[in-house]
Design a protein around this motif. Structure first.
Motif, PDB file in Angstrom:
ATOM      1  N   TYR A   1      13.760  66.555 -45.471  1.00  0.00           N
ATOM      2  CA  TYR A   1      12.699  65.712 -44.918  1.00  0.00           C
ATOM      3  C   TYR A   1      12.802  64.283 -45.454  1.00  0.00           C
ATOM      4  N   VAL A   2      13.203  64.148 -46.719  1.00  0.00           N
ATOM      5  CA  VAL A   2      13.400  62.813 -47.278  1.00  0.00           C
ATOM      6  C   VAL A   2      14.547  62.109 -46.566  1.00  0.00           C
ATOM      7  N   ALA A   3      15.620  62.835 -46.270  1.00  0.00           N
ATOM      8  CA  ALA A   3      16.743  62.249 -45.542  1.00  0.00           C
ATOM      9  C   ALA A   3      16.300  61.734 -44.181  1.00  0.00           C
ATOM     10  N   GLU A   4      15.375  62.456 -43.542  1.00  0.00           N
ATOM     11  CA  GLU A   4      14.877  62.006 -42.241  1.00  0.00           C
ATOM     12  C   GLU A   4      14.039  60.735 -42.392  1.00  0.00           C
ATOM     13  N   VAL A   5      13.266  60.627 -43.471  1.00  0.00           N
ATOM     14  CA  VAL A   5      12.519  59.387 -43.741  1.00  0.00           C
ATOM     15  C   VAL A   5      13.491  58.225 -43.906  1.00  0.00           C
ATOM     16  N   VAL A   6      14.544  58.439 -44.670  1.00  0.00           N
ATOM     17  CA  VAL A   6      15.538  57.388 -44.893  1.00  0.00           C
ATOM     18  C   VAL A   6      16.163  56.961 -43.579  1.00  0.00           C
ATOM     19  N   ARG A   7      16.479  57.931 -42.713  1.00  0.00           N
ATOM     20  CA  ARG A   7      17.108  57.613 -41.431  1.00  0.00           C
ATOM     21  C   ARG A   7      16.172  56.853 -40.512  1.00  0.00           C
ATOM     22  N   VAL A   8      14.960  57.376 -40.345  1.00  0.00           N
ATOM     23  CA  VAL A   8      14.023  56.787 -39.381  1.00  0.00           C
ATOM     24  C   VAL A   8      13.575  55.397 -39.808  1.00  0.00           C
ATOM     25  N   LEU A   9      13.352  55.214 -41.116  1.00  0.00           N
ATOM     26  CA  LEU A   9      12.883  53.918 -41.603  1.00  0.00           C
ATOM     27  C   LEU A   9      14.027  52.953 -41.901  1.00  0.00           C
ATOM     28  N   GLY A  10      15.264  53.449 -41.842  1.00  0.00           N
ATOM     29  CA  GLY A  10      16.410  52.584 -42.115  1.00  0.00           C
ATOM     30  C   GLY A  10      16.464  52.108 -43.554  1.00  0.00           C
ATOM     31  N   LEU A  11      16.087  52.969 -44.501  1.00  0.00           N
ATOM     32  CA  LEU A  11      16.089  52.584 -45.908  1.00  0.00           C
ATOM     33  C   LEU A  11      17.517  52.525 -46.444  1.00  0.00           C
ATOM     34  N   ASP A  12      17.729  51.606 -47.340  1.00  0.00           N
ATOM     35  CA  ASP A  12      19.044  51.440 -47.952  1.00  0.00           C
ATOM     36  C   ASP A  12      19.079  52.256 -49.240  1.00  0.00           C
ATOM     37  N   VAL A  13      19.667  53.438 -49.159  1.00  0.00           N
ATOM     38  CA  VAL A  13      19.720  54.341 -50.313  1.00  0.00           C
ATOM     39  C   VAL A  13      21.171  54.722 -50.555  1.00  0.00           C
ATOM     40  N   VAL A  14      21.659  54.406 -51.734  1.00  0.00           N
ATOM     41  CA  VAL A  14      23.038  54.730 -52.103  1.00  0.00           C
ATOM     42  C   VAL A  14      23.118  56.205 -52.463  1.00  0.00           C
ATOM     43  N   HIS A  15      24.063  56.901 -51.865  1.00  0.00           N
ATOM     44  CA  HIS A  15      24.188  58.332 -52.125  1.00  0.00           C
ATOM     45  C   HIS A  15      24.821  58.615 -53.478  1.00  0.00           C
ATOM     46  N   GLU A  16      25.725  57.756 -53.916  1.00  0.00           N
ATOM     47  CA  GLU A  16      26.383  57.982 -55.195  1.00  0.00           C
ATOM     48  C   GLU A  16      25.679  57.163 -56.268  1.00  0.00           C
ATOM     49  N   PRO A  17      25.225  57.799 -57.352  1.00  0.00           N
ATOM     50  CA  PRO A  17      24.508  57.068 -58.393  1.00  0.00           C
ATOM     51  C   PRO A  17      25.436  56.168 -59.205  1.00  0.00           C
ATOM     52  N   GLU A  18      24.820  55.148 -59.807  1.00  0.00           N
ATOM     53  CA  GLU A  18      25.564  54.327 -60.748  1.00  0.00           C
ATOM     54  C   GLU A  18      25.879  55.155 -62.000  1.00  0.00           C
ATOM     55  N   PRO A  19      26.969  54.829 -62.705  1.00  0.00           N
ATOM     56  CA  PRO A  19      27.280  55.564 -63.938  1.00  0.00           C
ATOM     57  C   PRO A  19      26.110  55.524 -64.924  1.00  0.00           C
ATOM     58  N   GLY A  20      25.720  56.688 -65.404  1.00  0.00           N
ATOM     59  CA  GLY A  20      24.630  56.767 -66.369  1.00  0.00           C
ATOM     60  C   GLY A  20      23.244  56.803 -65.753  1.00  0.00           C
ATOM     61  N   ASP A  21      23.159  56.716 -64.408  1.00  0.00           N
ATOM     62  CA  ASP A  21      21.852  56.760 -63.739  1.00  0.00           C
ATOM     63  C   ASP A  21      21.400  58.220 -63.634  1.00  0.00           C
ATOM     64  N   PRO A  22      20.286  58.594 -64.295  1.00  0.00           N
ATOM     65  CA  PRO A  22      19.865  59.999 -64.283  1.00  0.00           C
ATOM     66  C   PRO A  22      19.100  60.386 -63.017  1.00  0.00           C
ATOM     67  N   ARG A  23      18.785  59.428 -62.167  1.00  0.00           N
ATOM     68  CA  ARG A  23      17.955  59.714 -61.003  1.00  0.00           C
ATOM     69  C   ARG A  23      18.726  60.490 -59.939  1.00  0.00           C
ATOM     70  N   THR A  24      18.031  61.360 -59.240  1.00  0.00           N
ATOM     71  CA  THR A  24      18.620  62.071 -58.114  1.00  0.00           C
ATOM     72  C   THR A  24      18.560  61.199 -56.866  1.00  0.00           C
ATOM     73  N   TRP A  25      19.241  61.655 -55.820  1.00  0.00           N
ATOM     74  CA  TRP A  25      19.178  60.913 -54.551  1.00  0.00           C
ATOM     75  C   TRP A  25      17.749  60.835 -54.039  1.00  0.00           C
ATOM     76  N   VAL A  26      16.963  61.898 -54.183  1.00  0.00           N
ATOM     77  CA  VAL A  26      15.571  61.884 -53.738  1.00  0.00           C
ATOM     78  C   VAL A  26      14.776  60.844 -54.517  1.00  0.00           C
ATOM     79  N   ASP A  27      15.020  60.735 -55.818  1.00  0.00           N
ATOM     80  CA  ASP A  27      14.330  59.722 -56.623  1.00  0.00           C
ATOM     81  C   ASP A  27      14.665  58.324 -56.122  1.00  0.00           C
ATOM     82  N   ARG A  28      15.918  58.095 -55.785  1.00  0.00           N
ATOM     83  CA  ARG A  28      16.309  56.766 -55.296  1.00  0.00           C
ATOM     84  C   ARG A  28      15.695  56.493 -53.931  1.00  0.00           C
ATOM     85  N   ALA A  29      15.552  57.531 -53.112  1.00  0.00           N
ATOM     86  CA  ALA A  29      14.896  57.356 -51.812  1.00  0.00           C
ATOM     87  C   ALA A  29      13.421  57.011 -51.997  1.00  0.00           C
ATOM     88  N   ARG A  30      12.770  57.659 -52.940  1.00  0.00           N
ATOM     89  CA  ARG A  30      11.359  57.322 -53.234  1.00  0.00           C
ATOM     90  C   ARG A  30      11.242  55.848 -53.640  1.00  0.00           C
TER      91      ARG A  30
END
Length: 218
Positions: free
Chosen positions: A17-46
């Motif tokens: 459902y978060v992926a659908e929010v990203v798609r519909v709203l056109g959010l810029d969310v990087v799928h691959e985290p930066e080195p040392g970034d503990p956040r998940t993809w869902v956290d980055r989408a939030r």
């Protein structure tokens, strides 16, 4: 006592459902985290949604149900507001509450539980003036007041659902927002109020037993 986590782990479903929010709203969310970034993809989408809501954000008609669905399926009752609040500001409290009521009436048990958690945030003041609907004439104004009757319908439906539905997550999520005073309902529902109190007091779940005494005591 804090609301316990859901009985079933639905994080993978929620991520869809978060992926659908990203798609519909056109959010810029990087799928691959930066080195040392503990956040998940869902956290980055939030985070991306949070930032977008603080800029000019125009929401399409499709965005409404996408945001509400994400709020309903969010397993975190503190963060689900991140999806509900933009919908409130762009499309109005009445429309959001009517959609949540629809989930409570006809959704799966997990959607009913999620709608009950999201309902709490539907009373938020509208404080995102830069978040707007793409076609406001078609969606109606983002009114500050509830649509007439929706709140009363919610409480009656939630009361009936709590009494009749034995699913633990549904009962846990409905109870905190459920008035347990007879005076909050018409006379024909007073027996259901008594039944709800009796069910919670006798339930094997510690959270329900604790919560009902807190609410009845208030």
């Amino acid at each position: 006592m804090a609301l316990p986590g859901p009985v079933e782990d639905r994080r993978e479903v929620f991520a869809g459902y978060v992926a659908e929010v990203v798609r519909v709203l056109g959010l810029d969310v990087v799928h691959e985290p930066e080195p040392g970034d503990p956040r998940t993809w869902v956290d980055r989408a939030r985070t991306a949604l949070y930032k977008a809501c603080r800029r000019d954000l125009i929401l399409s008609k499709e965005s409404f149900q996408t945001l509400v669905a994400a709020a309903v399926h969010d397993p975190d009752p503190s963060f689900n507001r991140q999806f509900l609040e933009p919908a409130l500001n762009a499309f109005g409290r009445g429309r959001v509450r009517a959609s949540l009521l629809g989930y409570l009436r006809a959704g799966t048990d997990l959607e009913r539980a999620g709608a009950a958690k999201a309902w709490y945030w539907s009373a938020l003041p509208l404080r995102m003036p830069t978040v707007r609907a793409e076609h406001p004439a078609a969606t109606g104004p983002a009114e500050p007041d509830d649509a007439p009757g929706v709140e009363a319908e919610w409480y009656e439906t939630a009361l009936r659902e709590f009494v009749s539905n034995e699913h633990l997550d549904v009962r846990r999520c409905i109870l905190p927002g459920l008035p347990l005073r007879r005076s909050a309902y018409p006379p024909e529902l007073h027996d259901l109020v008594d039944a709800a109190v009796a069910i919670a007091r006798a339930h094997p779940d510690e959270y329900l037993r604790h919560r009902v005494e807190h609410q009845v005591g208030d």
